[in-house]
Design a protein around this motif. Sequence first.
Motif, mmCIF file in Angstrom:
data_model
loop_
_atom_site.group_PDB
_atom_site.id
_atom_site.type_symbol
_atom_site.label_atom_id
_atom_site.label_comp_id
_atom_site.label_asym_id
_atom_site.label_seq_id
_atom_site.Cartn_x
_atom_site.Cartn_y
_atom_site.Cartn_z
ATOM 1 N N CYS A 120 -15.505 -12.272 12.393
ATOM 2 C CA CYS A 120 -15.562 -11.747 13.750
ATOM 3 C C CYS A 120 -14.729 -12.661 14.643
ATOM 4 O O CYS A 120 -14.379 -13.772 14.252
ATOM 5 N N SER A 165 -18.238 -8.210 11.160
ATOM 6 C CA SER A 165 -19.384 -7.899 12.021
ATOM 7 C C SER A 165 -18.955 -7.457 13.413
ATOM 8 O O SER A 165 -19.767 -7.375 14.325
ATOM 9 N N LYS A 195 -24.368 -1.637 13.080
ATOM 10 C CA LYS A 195 -24.751 -2.802 13.882
ATOM 11 C C LYS A 195 -24.979 -2.333 15.318
ATOM 12 O O LYS A 195 -24.078 -1.805 15.965
ATOM 13 N N PHE A 204 -28.794 -16.193 18.778
ATOM 14 C CA PHE A 204 -27.538 -16.388 18.034
ATOM 15 C C PHE A 204 -26.399 -16.770 18.968
ATOM 16 O O PHE A 204 -25.543 -17.579 18.638
ATOM 17 N N ARG A 205 -26.406 -16.164 20.135
ATOM 18 C CA ARG A 205 -25.283 -16.438 21.051
ATOM 19 C C ARG A 205 -25.308 -17.873 21.550
ATOM 20 O O ARG A 205 -24.270 -18.418 21.903
ATOM 21 N N ARG A 217 -21.480 -5.698 24.843
ATOM 22 C CA ARG A 217 -20.820 -5.203 23.637
ATOM 23 C C ARG A 217 -21.056 -3.704 23.395
ATOM 24 O O ARG A 217 -20.849 -3.208 22.301
ATOM 25 N N GLN A 221 -20.536 -1.938 19.782
ATOM 26 C CA GLN A 221 -21.740 -1.905 18.939
ATOM 27 C C GLN A 221 -22.526 -0.620 19.225
ATOM 28 O O GLN A 221 -22.389 -0.031 20.293
ATOM 29 N N LYS A 248 -28.339 -3.653 11.047
ATOM 30 C CA LYS A 248 -28.651 -4.840 11.836
ATOM 31 C C LYS A 248 -28.917 -4.461 13.286
ATOM 32 O O LYS A 248 -28.149 -3.698 13.834
ATOM 33 N N SER A 274 -31.527 -13.345 14.758
ATOM 34 C CA SER A 274 -31.987 -14.546 15.447
ATOM 35 C C SER A 274 -33.187 -14.305 16.371
ATOM 36 O O SER A 274 -34.121 -15.102 16.401
ATOM 37 N N TYR A 313 -33.028 -16.244 8.542
ATOM 38 C CA TYR A 313 -33.123 -17.678 8.814
ATOM 39 C C TYR A 313 -34.388 -18.270 8.194
ATOM 40 O O TYR A 313 -34.534 -19.484 8.137
HETATM 41 C C1 PBG Z 1 -20.842 -11.689 15.672
HETATM 42 C C2 PBG Z 1 -22.242 -11.663 15.203
HETATM 43 C C3 PBG Z 1 -23.439 -11.616 15.949
HETATM 44 C C4 PBG Z 1 -24.478 -11.736 15.013
HETATM 45 C C5 PBG Z 1 -23.888 -11.802 13.758
HETATM 46 N N1 PBG Z 1 -22.525 -11.733 13.899
HETATM 47 C C6 PBG Z 1 -23.699 -11.585 17.405
HETATM 48 C C7 PBG Z 1 -23.291 -10.453 18.230
HETATM 49 O O1 PBG Z 1 -22.773 -9.440 17.753
HETATM 50 O O2 PBG Z 1 -23.457 -10.578 19.443
HETATM 51 C C8 PBG Z 1 -25.939 -11.801 15.322
HETATM 52 C C9 PBG Z 1 -26.775 -12.555 14.340
HETATM 53 C C10 PBG Z 1 -28.140 -12.906 14.817
HETATM 54 O O3 PBG Z 1 -28.556 -12.583 15.940
HETATM 55 O O4 PBG Z 1 -28.846 -13.548 14.039
HETATM 56 N N2 PBG Z 1 -20.347 -10.540 16.235
#
Ligand code: PBG
Length: 326
Positions: A120, A165, A195, A204-205, A217, A221, A248, A274, A313
């Motif tokens: 990504c 992703s 996704k 995650f961010r 996004r 997404q 996801k 996350s 995790y």
């Molecule tokens: C990158 C990506 C993200 C996650 C995995 N790859 C974040 C997003 O799309 O904002 C999220 C993983 C998680 O929350 O554990 N695009």
Amino acid sequence: MSFPVHRPRRRRRTEPLRGLVRETRLTSSGLVYPMFAVPGTGVRREITSMPGIYQQSVDKLVEECREVAELGIPAVLLFGLPEHKDEVASEASSPDGAVQRAIQAIRKAKLKLIVITDVCLCEYTSHGHCGMIHDGEVLNDPSLTALADAALSHARAGADIVAPSDMMDGRVGAIRKRLDENGFQDLAILSYAAKYSSAFYGPFREAAQSTPQFGDRRSYQMDPANAREAFIEVGEDLAEGADIIMVKPALAYLDVIRRVRERFDVPVAAYNVSGEYAMVKAAATNGWIEEKRAVLEVITGIQRAGASIILTYHAKDIARWLKNGE
Ligand code: PBG
């Protein structure tokens, strides 16, 4: 037949009986442990919102990989942070990037681990979006080249599977083509096919420092309200050459996992993201839920819904509990 002839409780009398009739059996063989590689050496910083999960330089990350392999977890998923972010995600395909060096180091250490890499751009762009920007819009087609470049750099470093992703249209095809042209026809693609644009990516961010600097996004997404649309996304990614597909997040989308599993005969992965991890951890820390039971229940639910591969995790804890026969 019904009561009193039928008494379902007969099958629940003891743990051996319950084990005998159990429909969903957890093993470590479908687990994937996500990890965050950062530049430097000797770095190991815990992510505030994800207790037990660290941003690590390659030397430290490999140490943890050794532990992961010893626990019998078959695979890791690598994310990377760059030295510098820019508009066009230049460092995403750098041969010296944290992810590329982490792959090489895991290979060099001869660890028995499948190395999956997240492909990504959002960790590498100054604006935090997953693609190229023009006039405040995330551009689709110009982003494909950068994604294919990144995937190829992971392949060259020794990755086993690349996992796009970003949710740009056509990225699986673009990556497949680039890999094949460079002799990597045997390298598999795990696509984040369905996704969703989710609040559960919050922690995650922080971990990946990838919060969009403007907007969100939702233009790339998926809308959380759509399940049928997941079939279109999965179908297209398979047509473009995906080997494994992913849904996801997991918990708010168990119906999508189930329906995708019934409709497509490829392995289905699910990402226990996350925010799902952070919720369990926060409640457990406060003594509001029992962590082990809650985690195993969550993972059982995701597997029961139809996922045979689970990215989580909690992977190390789960593997430890299963190993000790708990
Ligand atoms: C990158 C990506 C993200 C996650 C995995 N790859 C974040 C997003 O799309 O904002 C999220 C993983 C998680 O929350 O554990 N695009």
